[in-house]
Design a protein around this motif. Structure first.
Motif, PDB file in Angstrom:
ATOM      1  N   VAL A  31     -35.514 -68.110  36.829  1.00 41.30           N
ATOM      2  CA  VAL A  31     -35.413 -69.530  36.487  1.00 41.30           C
ATOM      3  C   VAL A  31     -36.772 -70.228  36.600  1.00 41.30           C
ATOM      4  CG1 VAL A  31     -34.492 -71.752  37.283  1.00 41.30           C
ATOM      5  CG2 VAL A  31     -32.954 -69.812  36.965  1.00 41.30           C
ATOM      6  N   ASP A  32     -37.554 -69.878  37.613  1.00 46.11           N
ATOM      7  CA  ASP A  32     -38.868 -70.506  37.771  1.00 46.11           C
ATOM      8  C   ASP A  32     -39.758 -70.235  36.554  1.00 46.11           C
ATOM      9  OD1 ASP A  32     -38.187 -71.551  40.196  1.00 46.11           O
ATOM     10  OD2 ASP A  32     -39.155 -69.993  41.395  1.00 46.11           O
ATOM     11  N   ASP A  33     -39.687 -69.023  36.014  1.00 42.81           N
ATOM     12  CA  ASP A  33     -40.471 -68.688  34.822  1.00 42.81           C
ATOM     13  C   ASP A  33     -39.978 -69.484  33.617  1.00 42.81           C
ATOM     14  OD1 ASP A  33     -42.273 -66.864  35.917  1.00 42.81           O
ATOM     15  OD2 ASP A  33     -40.884 -65.190  35.704  1.00 42.81           O
ATOM     16  N   TYR A  34     -38.655 -69.624  33.501  1.00 43.56           N
ATOM     17  CA  TYR A  34     -38.073 -70.354  32.378  1.00 43.56           C
ATOM     18  C   TYR A  34     -38.468 -71.830  32.423  1.00 43.56           C
ATOM     19  CZ  TYR A  34     -34.411 -71.937  29.130  1.00 43.56           C
ATOM     20  OH  TYR A  34     -33.719 -72.491  28.093  1.00 43.56           O
ATOM     21  N   LEU A  35     -38.390 -72.434  33.607  1.00 43.20           N
ATOM     22  CA  LEU A  35     -38.774 -73.839  33.758  1.00 43.20           C
ATOM     23  C   LEU A  35     -40.266 -74.018  33.471  1.00 43.20           C
ATOM     24  CD1 LEU A  35     -36.771 -74.804  36.980  1.00 43.20           C
ATOM     25  CD2 LEU A  35     -36.206 -75.356  34.604  1.00 43.20           C
ATOM     26  N   ALA A  71     -39.069 -86.715  26.067  1.00 41.41           N
ATOM     27  CA  ALA A  71     -38.220 -87.033  27.226  1.00 41.41           C
ATOM     28  C   ALA A  71     -36.995 -86.134  27.258  1.00 41.41           C
ATOM     29  CB  ALA A  71     -37.799 -88.504  27.174  1.00 41.41           C
ATOM     30  N   VAL A  72     -36.503 -85.716  26.086  1.00 47.46           N
ATOM     31  CA  VAL A  72     -35.305 -84.880  26.036  1.00 47.46           C
ATOM     32  C   VAL A  72     -35.540 -83.526  26.703  1.00 47.46           C
ATOM     33  CG1 VAL A  72     -35.778 -83.775  23.792  1.00 47.46           C
ATOM     34  CG2 VAL A  72     -33.404 -84.104  24.553  1.00 47.46           C
ATOM     35  N   LYS A 104     -34.054 -79.991  31.100  1.00 46.70           N
ATOM     36  CA  LYS A 104     -34.426 -79.216  32.289  1.00 46.70           C
ATOM     37  C   LYS A 104     -33.614 -79.659  33.510  1.00 46.70           C
ATOM     38  CE  LYS A 104     -38.586 -79.811  33.949  1.00 46.70           C
ATOM     39  NZ  LYS A 104     -40.057 -79.769  34.083  1.00 46.70           N
ATOM     40  N   ILE A 105     -33.479 -80.980  33.681  1.00 45.67           N
ATOM     41  CA  ILE A 105     -32.841 -81.506  34.896  1.00 45.67           C
ATOM     42  C   ILE A 105     -31.318 -81.455  34.827  1.00 45.67           C
ATOM     43  CG2 ILE A 105     -32.515 -83.590  36.293  1.00 45.67           C
ATOM     44  CD1 ILE A 105     -35.398 -84.357  35.570  1.00 45.67           C
ATOM     45  N   HIS A 106     -30.761 -81.850  33.676  1.00 48.18           N
ATOM     46  CA  HIS A 106     -29.310 -82.034  33.603  1.00 48.18           C
ATOM     47  C   HIS A 106     -28.556 -80.875  32.950  1.00 48.18           C
ATOM     48  CE1 HIS A 106     -29.990 -86.067  35.029  1.00 48.18           C
ATOM     49  NE2 HIS A 106     -30.796 -86.328  34.009  1.00 48.18           N
ATOM     50  N   ASN A 139     -36.020 -76.708  17.545  1.00 50.80           N
ATOM     51  CA  ASN A 139     -37.368 -76.400  17.057  1.00 50.80           C
ATOM     52  C   ASN A 139     -38.295 -75.903  18.169  1.00 50.80           C
ATOM     53  OD1 ASN A 139     -36.620 -77.161  14.470  1.00 50.80           O
ATOM     54  ND2 ASN A 139     -37.463 -79.222  14.638  1.00 50.80           N
ATOM     55  N   ALA A 140     -38.019 -76.336  19.392  1.00 46.47           N
ATOM     56  CA  ALA A 140     -38.824 -75.896  20.535  1.00 46.47           C
ATOM     57  C   ALA A 140     -38.461 -74.486  20.982  1.00 46.47           C
ATOM     58  CB  ALA A 140     -38.654 -76.876  21.697  1.00 46.47           C
ATOM     59  N   GLY A 141     -37.391 -73.936  20.380  1.00 49.48           N
ATOM     60  CA  GLY A 141     -36.986 -72.571  20.730  1.00 49.48           C
ATOM     61  C   GLY A 141     -36.124 -72.480  21.970  1.00 49.48           C
ATOM     62  N   LEU A 142     -35.522 -73.592  22.367  1.00 49.94           N
ATOM     63  CA  LEU A 142     -34.687 -73.602  23.564  1.00 49.94           C
ATOM     64  C   LEU A 142     -33.205 -73.397  23.246  1.00 49.94           C
ATOM     65  CD1 LEU A 142     -36.490 -76.551  25.331  1.00 49.94           C
ATOM     66  CD2 LEU A 142     -36.482 -74.172  26.090  1.00 49.94           C
TER      67      LEU A 142
END
Length: 276
Positions: free
Chosen positions: A117-121, A140-141, A146-148, A183-186
């Motif tokens: 998870v640390d690598d992903y964040l 902001a999204v 990441k948080i929610h 688009n960010a690949g998430l």
């Protein structure tokens, strides 16, 4: 009402657990006590899934021109820990503790990648910094995501309605926000149900292409040999032309997926193609 199991307290608790695990490591996991770099044959199997994950993370190859954090394939774990039921059980426990995330890969096969998870964040943070200077992006999204979303949704996929509900805890959600995450690949839309998304690892596309090509190249190489086999030690030192991943990465993958098998000989481990 916030679910206490997925709130900020749980997130910080899981972070403490990860830090405690980190502090327990005194030497690099892919070396012995003298600092000697271990070959694949010298650290081929492990008794613990987390130890195997840490070693394979440390051995993840450096890939030129691609910014992707280390990931481990589930098949690689199956090659490294004898008890597959134990692997699945320990992976589930680590997933629930928010130590790692599991991603379904778009390779046409039943492939799953595991990332701490640390690598992903860290990877999400890199994307956010890259987009901050571009006015057309409402970054902001990414923080809301990441948080929610990441902190509470642990499954490999999420529905559109649930995604919007979680993101709305950060602010008013627009269609453009979802498009930015894609688009960010998430995220990527599921083909069967467009209202569902897979969580994805950013920048992994070219790596997955190399993964598929490397599998074919290695199997083709061994199939051309007289007995479709080769000693592990010299095989590990060979380079693949079509994959950015190293031979060790592909050997663990193909052994764990059942395409290759190993046999102990007086001279060391032998790798052989499994007859179909």
């Amino acid at each position: 009402m916030e679910n206490p199991a997925s709130g900020p307290g749980a997130w910080s608790s899981s972070s403490r657990k990860r830090r405690e695990r980190d502090e327990q490591e005194e030497t690099p996991p892919d070396t012995d006590a003298t600092g000697h770099s271990l070959s694949l044959e010298e650290n081929f199997t492990f008794s613990d899934t987390l130890v195997a994950l840490r070693i394979m993370r440390a051995q993840f190859p450096r890939i030129d021109k691609v910014s992707v954090r280390p990931f481990i394939l589930r098949s690689q774990l199956y090659s490294s820990v004898d008890d597959r039921t134990q692997v699945d059980r320990e992976l589930e426990s680590l997933r629930r503790e928010k130590v790692l995330r599991i991603f379904k890969l778009n390779t046409g096969q039943d492939d799953h990648a595991i990332m701490f998870v640390d690598d992903y964040l860290n990877q999400i943070e890199r994307i956010s910094k890259r987009m901050e200077g571009k006015k057309q992006y409402d970054v902001a999204v990414l923080e809301w995501f990441k948080i929610h979303v990441i902190s509470s949704k642990l499954d490999p996929s999420i529905g559109h309605e649930e995604l919007c509900t979680l993101l709305s805890m950060g602010g008013k959600v627009k269609d453009d926000h979802i498009t930015l995450l894609i688009n960010a690949g998430l995220l990527t839309r599921q083909l069967i149900d467009p209202t569902m998304y897979w969580f994805t690892i950013p920048n992994i596309g070219s790596v997955l292409k190399g993964l598929s090509q490397g599998r074919k190249e290695l199997l083709s190489f061994l199939n051309r040999r007289k007995y479709k086999e080769m000693m592990l030690a010299p095989l590990e030192r060979k380079c693949l032309r079509l994959s950015p991943m190293d031979m060790r990465f592909h050997l663990r993958d193909l052994i764990g997926s059942g395409h290759l098998k190993t046999a102990k000989t007086p001279s060391g481990l032998l790798v052989r193609v499994v007859k179909e």
